[in-house]
Enzyme design. Structure first.
Site, PDB file in Angstrom:
ATOM      1  N   GLY A  17       0.811  -1.214   0.000  1.00  8.68           N
ATOM      2  CA  GLY A  17       0.000   0.000   0.000  1.00  8.68           C
ATOM      3  C   GLY A  17       0.841   1.259   0.000  1.00  8.68           C
ATOM      4  CB  ALA A  18       1.931   3.939   1.282  1.00  7.69           C
ATOM      5  N   GLY A  47       5.616   4.556  -8.643  1.00  6.75           N
ATOM      6  CA  GLY A  47       6.397   3.329  -8.865  1.00  6.75           C
ATOM      7  C   GLY A  47       5.454   2.129  -8.933  1.00  6.75           C
ATOM      8  CG  HIS A  48       3.272   0.847  -5.446  1.00  8.23           C
ATOM      9  ND1 HIS A  48       3.371   1.836  -4.499  1.00  8.23           N
ATOM     10  CD2 HIS A  48       3.875  -0.239  -4.903  1.00  8.23           C
ATOM     11  CE1 HIS A  48       3.991   1.374  -3.439  1.00  8.23           C
ATOM     12  NE2 HIS A  48       4.315   0.131  -3.651  1.00  8.23           N
ATOM     13  N   GLY A 104       9.256  -4.463  -8.366  1.00  7.56           N
ATOM     14  CA  GLY A 104      10.136  -3.364  -8.768  1.00  7.56           C
ATOM     15  C   GLY A 104      11.599  -3.694  -8.501  1.00  7.56           C
ATOM     16  CB  SER A 115      10.542   4.139  -1.235  1.00  7.78           C
ATOM     17  OG  SER A 115      10.255   3.544   0.012  1.00  7.78           O
ATOM     18  CB  SER A 116       5.458   3.307   0.792  1.00  5.62           C
ATOM     19  OG  SER A 116       4.986   2.609  -0.331  1.00  5.62           O
ATOM     20  NE  ARG A 117      10.737   1.364   5.363  1.00  8.24           N
ATOM     21  CZ  ARG A 117      10.595   0.174   4.801  1.00  8.24           C
ATOM     22  NH1 ARG A 117      10.709   0.060   3.490  1.00  8.24           N
ATOM     23  NH2 ARG A 117      10.341  -0.892   5.532  1.00  8.24           N
TER      24      ARG A 117
END
Ligand code: PAF
Length: 282
Positions: free
Chosen positions: A31-32, A36-37, A149, A187-189
């Site tokens: 999620g988030a 990229g996703h 990825g 990145s989600s981070r």
């Protein structure tokens, strides 16, 4: 958009689709979702009739409680984003109990040493957690292809190894890294970084590119020392590791051999957030 939260129901749905000769792509995520996703989802849509996007923050792959707790969760936003992309997407968003029942533990895997270096060295048990959830997702969805990825390049190679070792009938597709305007790998981070640090974090990719420029003329040791020095002198980023490794075996390179493919791998802390990146060198 159909959102499943039960393995059994999703499995029955995808089996029914397969009977009708529908090809299925799986995009596993935590999620988030970011672009990229979405690039993985678009690639999966271009190669399959139906795409299953899983959204599950998998507890067993986190070695630090704090990292798991702070992992961004933006479910409603994720669904809105996916709705805009296509009607041929279904979502799998299970609760932790549905996946692990009362035993939140990973299985143990033999990844032929691929898990002993870099991320595996610094994040104990991480890849057993990844193997556990990815194997379960693959078996639940039965996709033709699953998309990952290259930002998590070591993860990608480990999943390929698992599929090969267990003789699983799925094609694993690696997709190129998407980057933010300043070069930071998506990145989600990244959501957890301040605006300034996020902009400055292009430094990580720039350092990998400079290492690439040195590759071939400088020794591995010289390049590693240079990268260490660059980070020691940077006020915002703490280097956890920088490694030059063989792309297939992930064995850290001591000397550069002809006919081998090498990649540079890096992990960095910024404001307590762990960022990773990699770049093919030759
Ligand atoms: O790359 C990720 O986001 C995760 O490791 C994955 C593959 C979704 C498994 O939880």
């Amino acid at each position: 958009m159909i959102i499943f939260d039960r393995k059994k129901e999703l499995n029955a749905f995808t089996l029914e689709k397969r009977k009708k000769d529908c090809t299925i792509g799986l995009v596993p995520t935590m999620g988030a979702l970011h672009s990229g996703h979405i690039s993985l989802v678009k690639k999966a849509l271009s190669e399959n009739d139906l795409v299953v996007v899983s959204i599950f923050v998998n507890p067993t792959q986190f070695d630090k409680k704090d990292d798991l707790e702070k992992y961004p969760r933006t479910f409603e936003q994720d669904i809105d984003l996916l709705k805009k992309v296509s009607n041929n997407i279904v979502v799998f968003a299970p609760a932790v109990d549905e996946i692990y029942e009362s035993n939140v533990k990973s299985a143990s895997y033999d990844f032929d040493g691929l898990d002993k270096v870099m991320e595996g060295e610094f994040r104990t048990g991480h890849f057993d957690g990844v193997g556990t959830i990815v194997e379960l997702l693959l078996k639940t969805v039965s996709p033709d292809k699953a998309y990952f990825g290259e930002k998590d390049f070591q993860q990608l190679q480990i999943i390929r190894k698992m599929v090969e070792t267990k003789n699983l009938p799925y094609t694993i597709v690696g997709c190129p890294i998407e980057r933010e305007p300043h070069g930071l790998a998506m990145s989600s981070r990244n959501e957890r970084l301040s605006k300034n640090t996020r902009e400055q974090a292009g430094f990580i990719h720039a350092t990998l590119q400079a290492a690439k420029a040195k590759f071939g003329t400088n020794s591995v040791l010289e390049i590693k020392d240079w990268v260490k020095y660059e980070f020691e002198n940077h006020p915002l980023f703490d280097l956890e590791y920088f490694e030059i490794a063989d792309e297939d075996t992930l064995t850290p390179a001591l000397k550069i051999l002809d006919n081998q493919k090498y990649r540079a791998f890096i992990a960095v802390y910024a404001e307590g957030v762990r960022l990773i990146d990699n770049l093919r060198l030759n």
